[in-house]
Structure formats: C-alpha cells, structure tokens
Design an enzyme around this catalytic site. Structure first.
Site, PDB file in Angstrom:
ATOM      1  CD  GLU A   1     -83.573  24.919  20.382  1.00 47.51           C
ATOM      2  OE1 GLU A   1     -82.498  25.510  20.318  1.00 47.51           O
ATOM      3  OE2 GLU A   1     -83.968  24.085  19.554  1.00 47.51           O
TER       4      GLU A   1
ATOM      5  CG  HIS B   1     -73.559  24.691  22.465  1.00 50.20           C
ATOM      6  ND1 HIS B   1     -74.711  24.408  23.134  1.00 50.20           N
ATOM      7  CD2 HIS B   1     -73.725  24.203  21.210  1.00 50.20           C
ATOM      8  CE1 HIS B   1     -75.551  23.792  22.318  1.00 50.20           C
ATOM      9  NE2 HIS B   1     -74.972  23.648  21.134  1.00 50.20           N
TER      10      HIS B   1
ATOM     11  CB  CYS C   1     -80.968  33.480  29.435  1.00 49.43           C
ATOM     12  SG  CYS C   1     -82.501  33.989  30.090  1.00 49.43           S
TER      13      CYS C   1
HETATM   14  C1  COA Z   1     -73.446  15.309  13.923  1.00 53.29           C
HETATM   15  C2  COA Z   1     -74.139  14.661  12.750  1.00 53.29           C
HETATM   16  C3  COA Z   1     -74.038  15.597  11.525  1.00 53.29           C
HETATM   17  C4  COA Z   1     -73.479  13.329  12.426  1.00 53.29           C
HETATM   18  O1  COA Z   1     -74.164  12.779  11.299  1.00 53.29           O
HETATM   19  P1  COA Z   1     -73.608  11.511  10.479  1.00 53.29           P
HETATM   20  O2  COA Z   1     -74.151  11.541   9.124  1.00 53.29           O
HETATM   21  O3  COA Z   1     -73.837  10.323  11.305  1.00 53.29           O
HETATM   22  O4  COA Z   1     -72.065  11.928  10.407  1.00 53.29           O
HETATM   23  P2  COA Z   1     -70.798  11.108   9.980  1.00 53.29           P
HETATM   24  O5  COA Z   1     -71.107   9.988   9.032  1.00 53.29           O
HETATM   25  O6  COA Z   1     -69.913  12.193   9.527  1.00 53.29           O
HETATM   26  O7  COA Z   1     -70.223  10.413  11.335  1.00 53.29           O
HETATM   27  C5  COA Z   1     -69.867  11.166  12.445  1.00 53.29           C
HETATM   28  C6  COA Z   1     -68.437  10.819  12.860  1.00 53.29           C
HETATM   29  O8  COA Z   1     -68.374   9.441  13.211  1.00 53.29           O
HETATM   30  C7  COA Z   1     -67.249   8.844  12.545  1.00 53.29           C
HETATM   31  N1  COA Z   1     -67.556   7.418  12.369  1.00 53.29           N
HETATM   32  C8  COA Z   1     -68.438   6.873  11.499  1.00 53.29           C
HETATM   33  N2  COA Z   1     -68.460   5.530  11.674  1.00 53.29           N
HETATM   34  C9  COA Z   1     -67.576   5.231  12.653  1.00 53.29           C
HETATM   35  C10 COA Z   1     -67.164   4.014  13.284  1.00 53.29           C
HETATM   36  N3  COA Z   1     -67.679   2.832  12.942  1.00 53.29           N
HETATM   37  N4  COA Z   1     -66.244   4.097  14.270  1.00 53.29           N
HETATM   38  C11 COA Z   1     -65.706   5.282  14.648  1.00 53.29           C
HETATM   39  N5  COA Z   1     -66.078   6.470  14.067  1.00 53.29           N
HETATM   40  C12 COA Z   1     -66.997   6.445  13.102  1.00 53.29           C
HETATM   41  C13 COA Z   1     -67.121   9.626  11.265  1.00 53.29           C
HETATM   42  O9  COA Z   1     -65.828   9.500  10.707  1.00 53.29           O
HETATM   43  C14 COA Z   1     -67.398  11.037  11.762  1.00 53.29           C
HETATM   44  O10 COA Z   1     -66.246  11.530  12.418  1.00 53.29           O
HETATM   45  P3  COA Z   1     -65.428  12.801  11.822  1.00 53.29           P
HETATM   46  O11 COA Z   1     -66.380  13.950  11.899  1.00 53.29           O
HETATM   47  O12 COA Z   1     -64.268  12.932  12.744  1.00 53.29           O
HETATM   48  O13 COA Z   1     -65.067  12.426  10.413  1.00 53.29           O
HETATM   49  C15 COA Z   1     -75.639  14.380  13.069  1.00 53.29           C
HETATM   50  O14 COA Z   1     -75.708  13.566  14.206  1.00 53.29           O
HETATM   51  C16 COA Z   1     -76.447  15.630  13.276  1.00 53.29           C
HETATM   52  O15 COA Z   1     -76.982  16.194  12.327  1.00 53.29           O
HETATM   53  N6  COA Z   1     -76.602  16.073  14.555  1.00 53.29           N
HETATM   54  C17 COA Z   1     -77.398  17.251  14.883  1.00 53.29           C
HETATM   55  C18 COA Z   1     -76.722  18.571  14.548  1.00 53.29           C
HETATM   56  C19 COA Z   1     -75.639  18.955  15.491  1.00 53.29           C
HETATM   57  O16 COA Z   1     -75.541  18.466  16.582  1.00 53.29           O
HETATM   58  N7  COA Z   1     -74.821  19.928  15.039  1.00 53.29           N
HETATM   59  C20 COA Z   1     -73.722  20.433  15.810  1.00 53.29           C
HETATM   60  C21 COA Z   1     -73.595  21.921  15.804  1.00 53.29           C
HETATM   61  S1  COA Z   1     -74.574  22.748  17.002  1.00 53.29           S
END
Ligand code: COA
Length: 409
Positions: A96, A244, A130
């Site tokens: 992509e 994935h 693919c």
């Molecule tokens: C994945 C994503 C949404 C995380 O964003 P974020 O706003 O940082 O998310 P959170 O604040 O929920 O933190 C992520 C995790 O870290 C944990 N966390 C936060 N601070 C922490 C700390 N100090 N120590 C340990 N864990 C911690 C949160 O509890 C959360 O875990 P949980 O889901 O088990 O509750 C972001 O990185 C993203 O958009 N990624 C791209 C999209 C993606 O990969 N999607 C997946 C589907 S294909």
C-alpha cells in the site's frame, strides 16, 4: 542451476500441495529503541514497551523506497534459494506504499529478470492482499511496505519491511485447499486519501475494533466451513496461531480485571502457539502487508527445524479499510523440504544484531526529511549508503520526470 536449487523441472500436470518453498525478509539496518522514544515523546515509561509490547522499530532514510526494498528482498530470495530467473512465471507485489498511481512496483522488479530474457511473468500489484499460483510455473510473491505515521500516538507502531516468498508444488508450508474464510467491509479505520503525503489517516481505536471484529467473523466462518468439509478446526488442532500484528499486544476488553483474568488463563496457550511468532513484530515493527508473513518467519526460526515438520498453522491476515482472511496451512512431513525453507532465514538473528541504534532525534529528522522530499520530480537522497547492508538496493537519484535510478551496496 546449482544442486541445492529448490526450483525443479517445470511440471506438466496440475501442481499439487502448493505452498511456500522459500522465504526471505528485508528490514532496514537502522532502528530506534522504544525506550528512547518513550523519553523523547514524553510519554510514561512503559507505554510503548509494555503497553504496546514493542521493543524496537526499524525505519529507512530517503535512500530507500518501496522499489528498493522490494528489489532487495526479491534478489536476496532468488540468490539464497538459487531460483533461476527463467523459471519464474508469476510475480506479484502486495503493497500500500505507492509512489506511482499507474506504474506497478512489479514492473520495476522485472529488472531482476532482464538478463535472463524472461519477460513472460504474469502478476501485477495488489493493495491489501496477494494470492497467486499458476500450473506449471513457479511464483514469487512480494509483500512490502514503508509504514510511517505522522507525529502522534500511532508513530511508535510504524516500521519498514519486505517479505518475498517462492511458491510452488510440494511446498514446505502447504495451504489447506478450499478452506479460507474472508470478511470484507467498508470502514474508515485507516486510509490514505491524501496523495501528497506518505502518512495515512488513522483512527487507532476504531482500527483495533475493526481488526478484532474481523478476527471474530473470520474464525466463525472458518469453523463453519471446516465443519462442512469435516475438517477439524478446534484451537487444539493448531500448533501455531499466527496473526497480522501491528504491534505485539492487542486486546479487546475495557474491563481491566476481566482482561487480566483472561490473559492469565490463556497465557500457556498464547506462549506456545502465538508468542514465538511475534519476535520480528517486537523488534522491527508493523510491516503492514508483510506483517503476517514476518510472523510466519519468526515462528519458523523460533525452534529447531526437526520439530517443525507436520505442524498445522492457523493464519489471520487483516488490511484496514477492510479486507481480512483466515486460512490454514501444514508444514511438510519431509524434513529436507522444511530444512531448505528455514536455511534461507537462519541469518535473521545475526542481521538483527548488526543493525544500528539511532537516536529519536535522528529518527525524527529523517522522517521530516522524507516528508519534505515526498513527491519531488528531481532529488538526490542524502541518507548514508555505508550503513546499508551489503547487497541492499538504494535510490541513487530521481533525475527529472520522477524517474528513479537504483544501485546496490
Ligand atoms: C495502537 C494505538 C491506538 C495506541 O494509541 P494510544 O493513544 O497510545 O493508546 P493507549 O493510551 O490506549 O495506550 C496503549 C496501551 O498502553 C497501555 N499503557 C499506557 N501507558 C502505559 C505505561 N506507562 N505502562 C504500561 N502500559 C501503558 C494502555 O493501558 C494501553 O493498553 P490497553 O490497550 O491494554 O489498555 C496507536 O498507536 C495507533 O493508532 N496505532 C496505529 C493503528 C493500529 O496499529 N491499529 C491496529 C489495528 S490494524
């Protein structure tokens, strides 16, 4: 062709037991450590390393693009498995990461076949997934992406990586025929509508929900289809369950106590069937299209090859937007065939150790550089060539009319 070649004579009848005969991965030689990134981004310690389960993230400078990483991995696959360019009849690229709205990455890879004179190679390019294979011909499938996000919470879940696979009869990893469950739907969880930017628009939380919903639907459909075919689909029948993996710790429940309880209960099964497949996700990152196949590679090098024969695997592929599939595969009973497959990827731990750790400041600088050079019709990259691994293709220059020229280290 040398004696250890995996490409035998072209069979005349319908190919049997089609599967993966050879596999290789390319990841950049530079990475940023997630603990450094936590400090640099001013987030609480452990957020990326424990919260997302990510340890390091590979990235590339302006010296590499989707063409160069696909050239690097395809050339390496062909060299490692002594694939004769004349015997490849299908080559497709899943990606992509677009730098051209018309000309496919596949056409650039035809340079690798130029000297052999073989231009009779079907297959083009697909975004999301693919699938390919043709009677009498050997197929190469390349899955590759440069996964970078704009500054913000998604940035630590990026990466750059490419996987190339040789497919053919009597594979080492054979796909179970007619047993594939697919779930596709129209959602805006992650998409790339802005053609003047390398970055996607992403709603992280929605994308996690979509991923988990697709996983549930695919598994339900897979078990229904398996039952109709009198094939067993119980979790116990799979030795490995591979996903994935955008990052290594995705979960679904908001109730923290329930989540902890379920994690504890499922830990032995997770440790045995899935954890071995997450090594590359943790230290390289989310390779987008290549992610599931990086999970397969991690699984294949997690144990001694003798113990891998005849194992059954369940695989889940997800592409935002969304397209997802679940399918199963079995490793060959023939140790020689499996050993040949694994021989091409045993160098991965050494390659990982040879990488350079780069500071978040340099990482950010490089991403900013990529951002301002994006879409230029003339450009000379400035990224260091000496840090690239031997054999890597790199972008020498864009010489006007957007035409790109590559060399190898
Ligand atoms: C994945 C994503 C949404 C995380 O964003 P974020 O706003 O940082 O998310 P959170 O604040 O929920 O933190 C992520 C995790 O870290 C944990 N966390 C936060 N601070 C922490 C700390 N100090 N120590 C340990 N864990 C911690 C949160 O509890 C959360 O875990 P949980 O889901 O088990 O509750 C972001 O990185 C993203 O958009 N990624 C791209 C999209 C993606 O990969 N999607 C997946 C589907 S294909």
């Amino acid at each position: 062709m040398s004696d250890n070649s995996v490409v035998a004579e072209c069979p005349q009848e319908r190919a049997e037991n089609v599967g993966i005969l050879g596999i290789d991965i390319y990841f950049p030689n530079a990475y940023v450590d997630q603990t450094d990134l936590e400090k640099f981004n001013g987030v609480p310690e452990g957020k990326y390393t424990i919260g997302l389960g990510q340890l390091q993230m590979a990235f590339c400078s302006d010296r590499e693009d989707i063409h160069s990483i696909c050239l690097s991995v395809t050339k390496s696959l062909m060299d490692k498995y002594s694939i004769s360019p004349k015997e490849v009849g299908f080559l497709a690229v899943g990606t992509e990461t677009s730098i051209d709205k018309s000309k496919s990455v596949k056409t650039v890879l035809m340079d690798l076949f130029f000297e052999s004179g073989n231009t009779d190679i079907e297959g083009i390019q697909s975004t999301n997934a693919c699938y390919g294979g043709t009677d009498c011909l050997y197929a190469i499938v390349v899955a590759a992406d440069i996964a970078i996000y704009a500054s913000g919470p998604a940035r630590p879940t990026g990466c750059c990586g490419a996987v190339a696979m040789l497919l053919g009869p009597n594979g080492a990893v054979m796909f179970e025929p007619r047993l594939r469950a697919t779930h596709m739907a129209h959602v805006y969880d992650f998409y790339k509508p802005n053609l003047s930017s390398e970055y996607p628009i992403v709603d992280g939380q929605v994308s996690i929900m979509c991923y988990l919903r697709a996983l549930d639907r695919c598994f339900q459909l897979y078990t229904e289809k398996a039952s109709k075919q009198s094939v067993s689909a119980g979790i116990d029948t799979f030795d490995g369950i591979l996903f994935h993996s955008p990052y290594s710790k995705l979960d679904t429940y908001n109730d923290r106590d329930l989540k902890e309880l379920l994690t504890t209960i499922s830990k032995p099964m997770f440790d045995q069937k899935t954890n071995p497949s997450l090594m590359l996700t943790r230290v390289v990152g989310n390779m987008y299209t290549a992610s599931l196949y990086a999970s397969l590679i991690s699984y294949l090098i997690s144990e001694l090859v003798d113990s891998l024969t005849n194992r059954r695997l369940l695989l889940f592929s997800y592409g935002s937007g969304m397209a997802s599939s679940m399918f199963s595969a079995r490793l060959s009973q023939d140790l020689k065939v499996v050993s040949k497959l694994v021989a091409g990827i045993v160098d991965i731990p050494d390659r990982l150790r040879a990488r350079h750790r780069v500071s978040p400041q340099v990482f950010e600088g490089i991403l900013n550089g990529r951002e301002s050079a994006y879409n230029m019709d003339r450009y000379v990259p400035t990224g260091p060539i000496h840090q690239l691994m031997k054999g890597t293709f790199y972008l020498k220059s864009i010489v006007g009319k957007y035409q790109r020229f590559y060399e190898t280290v």
